[in-house]
Design an enzyme around this catalytic site. Structure first.
Site, PDB file in Angstrom:
ATOM      1  N   ASP A  54      35.587 -24.008  86.098  1.00 32.43           N
ATOM      2  CA  ASP A  54      36.085 -25.055  86.992  1.00 32.43           C
ATOM      3  C   ASP A  54      36.492 -26.297  86.209  1.00 32.43           C
ATOM      4  O   ASP A  54      37.503 -26.930  86.498  1.00 32.43           O
ATOM      5  CB  ASP A  54      34.997 -25.443  88.000  1.00 32.43           C
ATOM      6  CG  ASP A  54      34.817 -24.398  89.084  1.00 32.43           C
ATOM      7  OD1 ASP A  54      35.453 -23.337  88.978  1.00 32.43           O
ATOM      8  OD2 ASP A  54      34.043 -24.648  90.021  1.00 32.43           O
ATOM      9  N   PHE A  57      39.808 -25.857  84.473  1.00 33.08           N
ATOM     10  CA  PHE A  57      40.897 -25.894  85.451  1.00 33.08           C
ATOM     11  C   PHE A  57      41.177 -27.333  85.885  1.00 33.08           C
ATOM     12  O   PHE A  57      42.327 -27.774  85.940  1.00 33.08           O
ATOM     13  CB  PHE A  57      40.539 -25.037  86.665  1.00 33.08           C
ATOM     14  CG  PHE A  57      41.602 -25.028  87.729  1.00 33.08           C
ATOM     15  CD1 PHE A  57      42.641 -24.119  87.685  1.00 33.08           C
ATOM     16  CD2 PHE A  57      41.575 -25.945  88.769  1.00 33.08           C
ATOM     17  CE1 PHE A  57      43.632 -24.117  88.660  1.00 33.08           C
ATOM     18  CE2 PHE A  57      42.558 -25.964  89.741  1.00 33.08           C
ATOM     19  CZ  PHE A  57      43.590 -25.043  89.691  1.00 33.08           C
ATOM     20  N   LEU A 104      40.613 -31.760  99.392  1.00 34.91           N
ATOM     21  CA  LEU A 104      40.031 -33.082  99.187  1.00 34.91           C
ATOM     22  C   LEU A 104      40.503 -33.652  97.863  1.00 34.91           C
ATOM     23  O   LEU A 104      40.668 -32.914  96.887  1.00 34.91           O
ATOM     24  CB  LEU A 104      38.494 -33.009  99.174  1.00 34.91           C
ATOM     25  CG  LEU A 104      37.787 -32.681 100.485  1.00 34.91           C
ATOM     26  CD1 LEU A 104      36.305 -32.454 100.225  1.00 34.91           C
ATOM     27  CD2 LEU A 104      37.977 -33.796 101.491  1.00 34.91           C
ATOM     28  N   LYS A 135      28.573 -30.730  98.387  1.00 35.93           N
ATOM     29  CA  LYS A 135      29.792 -29.927  98.252  1.00 35.93           C
ATOM     30  C   LYS A 135      29.384 -28.522  97.822  1.00 35.93           C
ATOM     31  O   LYS A 135      29.073 -28.281  96.657  1.00 35.93           O
ATOM     32  CB  LYS A 135      30.739 -30.556  97.238  1.00 35.93           C
ATOM     33  CG  LYS A 135      32.077 -29.853  97.169  1.00 35.93           C
ATOM     34  CD  LYS A 135      33.009 -30.551  96.199  1.00 35.93           C
ATOM     35  CE  LYS A 135      34.303 -29.761  96.111  1.00 35.93           C
ATOM     36  NZ  LYS A 135      34.086 -28.381  95.639  1.00 35.93           N
ATOM     37  N   ARG A 156      40.898 -19.925 103.648  1.00 36.53           N
ATOM     38  CA  ARG A 156      41.765 -21.103 103.572  1.00 36.53           C
ATOM     39  C   ARG A 156      43.214 -20.724 103.275  1.00 36.53           C
ATOM     40  O   ARG A 156      44.147 -21.242 103.871  1.00 36.53           O
ATOM     41  CB  ARG A 156      41.256 -22.046 102.482  1.00 36.53           C
ATOM     42  CG  ARG A 156      42.084 -23.325 102.377  1.00 36.53           C
ATOM     43  CD  ARG A 156      41.903 -23.990 101.003  1.00 36.53           C
ATOM     44  NE  ARG A 156      40.539 -24.404 100.765  1.00 36.53           N
ATOM     45  CZ  ARG A 156      40.032 -25.585 101.130  1.00 36.53           C
ATOM     46  NH1 ARG A 156      40.783 -26.441 101.777  1.00 36.53           N
ATOM     47  NH2 ARG A 156      38.790 -25.896 100.847  1.00 36.53           N
ATOM     48  N   LYS A 337      32.723 -35.393  92.066  1.00 39.64           N
ATOM     49  CA  LYS A 337      32.388 -34.205  91.283  1.00 39.64           C
ATOM     50  C   LYS A 337      31.366 -34.558  90.202  1.00 39.64           C
ATOM     51  O   LYS A 337      31.562 -35.487  89.417  1.00 39.64           O
ATOM     52  CB  LYS A 337      33.651 -33.618  90.627  1.00 39.64           C
ATOM     53  CG  LYS A 337      34.741 -33.224  91.607  1.00 39.64           C
ATOM     54  CD  LYS A 337      34.320 -32.077  92.508  1.00 39.64           C
ATOM     55  CE  LYS A 337      34.332 -30.755  91.789  1.00 39.64           C
ATOM     56  NZ  LYS A 337      35.673 -30.269  91.455  1.00 39.64           N
ATOM     57  N   CYS A 431       8.963  -5.993  64.821  1.00 40.30           N
ATOM     58  CA  CYS A 431       9.006  -7.461  64.817  1.00 40.30           C
ATOM     59  C   CYS A 431       9.913  -7.935  63.692  1.00 40.30           C
ATOM     60  O   CYS A 431       9.722  -7.540  62.530  1.00 40.30           O
ATOM     61  CB  CYS A 431       7.601  -8.030  64.636  1.00 40.30           C
ATOM     62  SG  CYS A 431       7.564  -9.841  64.505  1.00 40.30           S
TER      63      CYS A 431
END
Length: 711
Positions: A54, A57, A104, A135, A156, A337, A431
């Site tokens: 996000d 973008f 928005l 949001k 949408r 945001k 290990c």
């Protein structure tokens, strides 16, 4: 990508240059950004499989918006900055919204939020009340009710036309097929478009991905993609099998209903049977907005769904109408945001770490990336089964999350970017630090461990570092490097040798010696710290012993009840288990620890060196809080969390981490979490710090007189 990531704030200086003619470089950059953003929108809205975060973008979109502000000739109706969502061809039937689903505008800083509020109040003619809500990072949905019956559900889409997903939405339990009139709002509108968000609960996300991986199918990168992918299934039975949830946050077209405020509409929607959030608040001005934003910035992971910000709306509907909208977003609302906590980066390798109790934990080695204010190069993967559940391969592009001080975590892979050379992680059989064969501590354990507990260098280093911590002996100068230096120079065999250290031993390590060969100040300070540490409280000694499951709370309960290490050693499992705050798991762990010979040798060495192994004999003081259960949340000015717990427990009270009907008081400090909200819901008395002091000094009856009961 956020669904409302388009209307960015454009600096006034750029608006002033509105007449500039774009040069070839600007045109080329605009074309490149438009092409890339359109592709990303398609992957986000249609494929439910974005390949960038996000944040990435939003950054590209802001650059495009700035270019169009500087060169208006570049702005066209089909630009990504002008589209609400994705107008792309899909397998679902297109359906028109009665009223456009707008997006928005965004604010990314306090200054941008303040600038928006200033414009709103200027155009409204004065201060206005604001409604603040979370949001939700999910999939926007439009539900159409006619005479109270659900007739259609649509995504949408581009804001005017979405996809008909009615059959799938009907399978979601939160969505009522018919609205129910209430005494407060008896008239159901003839037509009502309800706007909301469908989300996938964070708690169920890992299980979904694990199931997909087991079926040989690609996992989702994050819960938002899981919500979109689950809703847009051709078979509604698949949608019904997944725990999708709905929260409604507004309305579109309506006939026969005229709410006066946004908050009134939420009250009506809830009484009619629609799931509204219980976290929205109406505040009188920007200061209240800022307080709400700050609260959920600190507590965003206390919420059952993912959020990426706060939506702020003008509450009075009449003022909303006066303020109007742009071509794509209302002027009366904005999305603040939060800084991104999720980013994409490449998984370079998976390595393992050996902890102080021998647990071998895989972790991700990442291409360094900036997230949540710091550069991240490592992230936890918990255990081998979790790596398999997440479906990540070495070489994948992965989504990582970093929330505040929480250890960065790999959420999942971006399967669409998987390279052909990607390979699976194979858990080591020995290990990596001492070569001992690895195995679960007992049959059925998810974790595997190195059984060489005493001598494994990694475990010993971690145990020494742990016992020096603030929750144990609080040895200031014995950090990770100091612990490693003691082992590298073979100064100690195990932690039992710590309290007999002397200057000659420390001089064997370059870490504790100056360049001229003299003893360093850190060595002198360490010896001083060790002398002070010998007098620490008994519960801190118990924490320092690294007994599995014994943290500060259990250690305090054991110390308070038995008052010496010897008494704890001699107690049976049943007696240990009966101690309030201990229980069967911790009791079994304590017995297992004392059954190991070298563990008892550590206790003997510490005791001979003068470490305090028993509480001083004191007369039993008054216990005014006997039988009183208290929860502490938030930050107190006069008490640390441990000090507050000790103050309650020393007076006979019990401290728990969750609020229930059995809770007597919830003590609330600054920045409290959801426990304060739960207290209000259960009508549990709430004390501020001053009231907490009344509880300690005067007891529960006096505290009830100054407590507040909300809800």
């Amino acid at each position: 990508m956020s669904e409302d990531a388009i209307g960015q704030q454009v600096p006034a200086a750029q608006e002033a240059a509105a007449g500039a003619e774009p040069n070839s470089a600007a045109r080329e950059r605009h074309a490149t950004l438009s092409r890339e953003l359109t592709e990303h929108q398609y992957r986000y809205y249609v494929l439910d499989a974005p390949t960038i975060s996000d944040a990435a973008f939003d950054e590209q979109l802001r650059e495009l918006a700035a270019l169009e502000a500087e060169f208006p000739a570049l702005r066209t109706p089909d630009s990504p900055t002008q589209r609400v969502g994705g107008a792309f061809s899909t397998d679902f039937t297109p359906v028109a919204h009665a009223e456009r689903m707008m997006s928005l505008d965004n604010a990314f800083s306090d200054e941008e939020l303040a600038a928006w509020a200033e414009r709103v109040e200027r155009d409204a003619g004065g201060p206005v009340p604001y409604l603040c809500e979370l949001k939700v990072d999910g999939l926007a949905i439009n539900l159409t009710y006619e005479r109270g019956r659900l007739v259609r559900a649509a995504t949408r889409g581009d804001g005017r036309t979405g996809e008909d997903v009615t059959a799938n939405v009907r399978s979601i339990q939160d969505v009522p097929g018919e609205l129910t009139p209430s005494a407060e709002f008896p008239e159901i509108p003839d037509l009502l478009e309800v706007r909301g968000e469908i989300y996938f609960p964070v708690a169920g996300f890992a299980d979904l991905n694990a199931g997909l991986v087991e079926q040989g199918r690609a996992p989702f990168a994050n819960p938002r993609n899981a919500a979109a992918g689950s809703l847009r299934q051709k078979d509604p039975r698949i949608t019904a099998s997944r725990p999708l949830r709905l929260v409604v946050h507004g309305f579109g077209a309506r006939r026969g209903w005229a709410p006066s405020t946004q908050s009134e509409s939420y009250a009506a929607l809830r009484t009619w049977g629609l799931p509204t959030s219980d976290r929205w608040r109406v505040v009188p001005g920007l200061a209240g907005v800022a307080e709400y934003v700050a609260h959920y910035a600190a507590h965003r992971h206390d919420v059952e769904h993912e959020i990426d910000g706060v939506v702020v709306k003008v509450d009075p509907v009449a003022i909303q109408g006066r303020l109007g909208s742009t071509s794509r977003a209302p002027r009366w609302a904005i999305a603040f945001k939060y800084p991104p906590e999720e980013v994409n980066t490449r998984l370079l390798d998976i390595d393992v770490n050996v902890g102080r109790t021998g647990r071998v934990t895989p972790f991700a080695v990442l291409e360094p990336v900036r997230v949540a204010g710091s550069t991240v190069a490592l992230a936890t993967l918990h255990n081998a089964r979790e790596v398999e559940r997440k479906g990540v391969l070495i070489g994948d592009t992965v989504v990582i999350r970093k929330a505040g001080d929480v250890i960065p975590e790999v959420l999942g892979p971006v399967v669409e970017l998987r390279p052909p050379e990607a390979r699976s992680f194979v858990m080591p059989s020995r290990c990596p630090c001492c070569g001992t064969p690895l195995a679960p501590a007992k049959e059925g354990d998810i974790d595997i461990r190195c059984p060489n507990t005493r001598s494994c260098p990694a475990q010993l280093r971690e145990r020494v570092f742990h016992l020096a911590g603030r929750g144990a002996f609080d040895i200031e100068v014995l950090g990770y490097k100091g612990a490693a230096a003691l082992l590298d120079a073979e100064i100690i065999t195990d932690e039992g040798d710590l309290f007999t250290l002397d200057t000659a031993q420390l001089a064997r390590s370059p870490f504790f010696v100056n360049k001229d060969g003299s003893l360093g100040s850190n060595a002198v300070k360490l010896l001083e710290n060790l002398t002070v540490a010998k007098e620490r409280e008994l519960w801190r000694v118990l924490v320092a012993l690294s007994i599995r499951h014994v943290g500060p709370t259990a250690a305090q309960a054991l110390a308070r009840h038995f008052r010496s290490v010897e008494a704890i050693d001699q107690a049976g499992e049943e007696e240990l288990s009966a101690v309030d705050g201990v229980g069967p798991t911790i009791a079994a762990s304590v017995r297992e620890w004392f059954a190991v010979a070298w563990h008892r040798e550590v206790v003997r060495k510490w005791a001979e060196a003068g470490v305090r192994m028993a509480e001083e004999a004191v007369a039993q003081g008054p216990r005014p809080l006997e039988g009183v259960t208290v929860v502490v949340t938030g930050t107190l000015a006069g008490y640390s969390r441990d000090q507050a717990a000790e103050a309650i427990q020393s007076r006979g009270g019990k401290v728990t981490g969750s609020v229930s009907k059995k809770t007597a008081f919830v003590v609330v400090g600054d920045n409290p979490g959801t426990k304060a909200e739960k207290a209000a819901g259960l009508k549990v008395p709430v004390l501020d710090e001053e009231g907490f002091q009344v509880l300690l000094d005067a007891g529960p009856e006096a505290a009830r007189a100054v407590a507040r009961v909300e809800g």
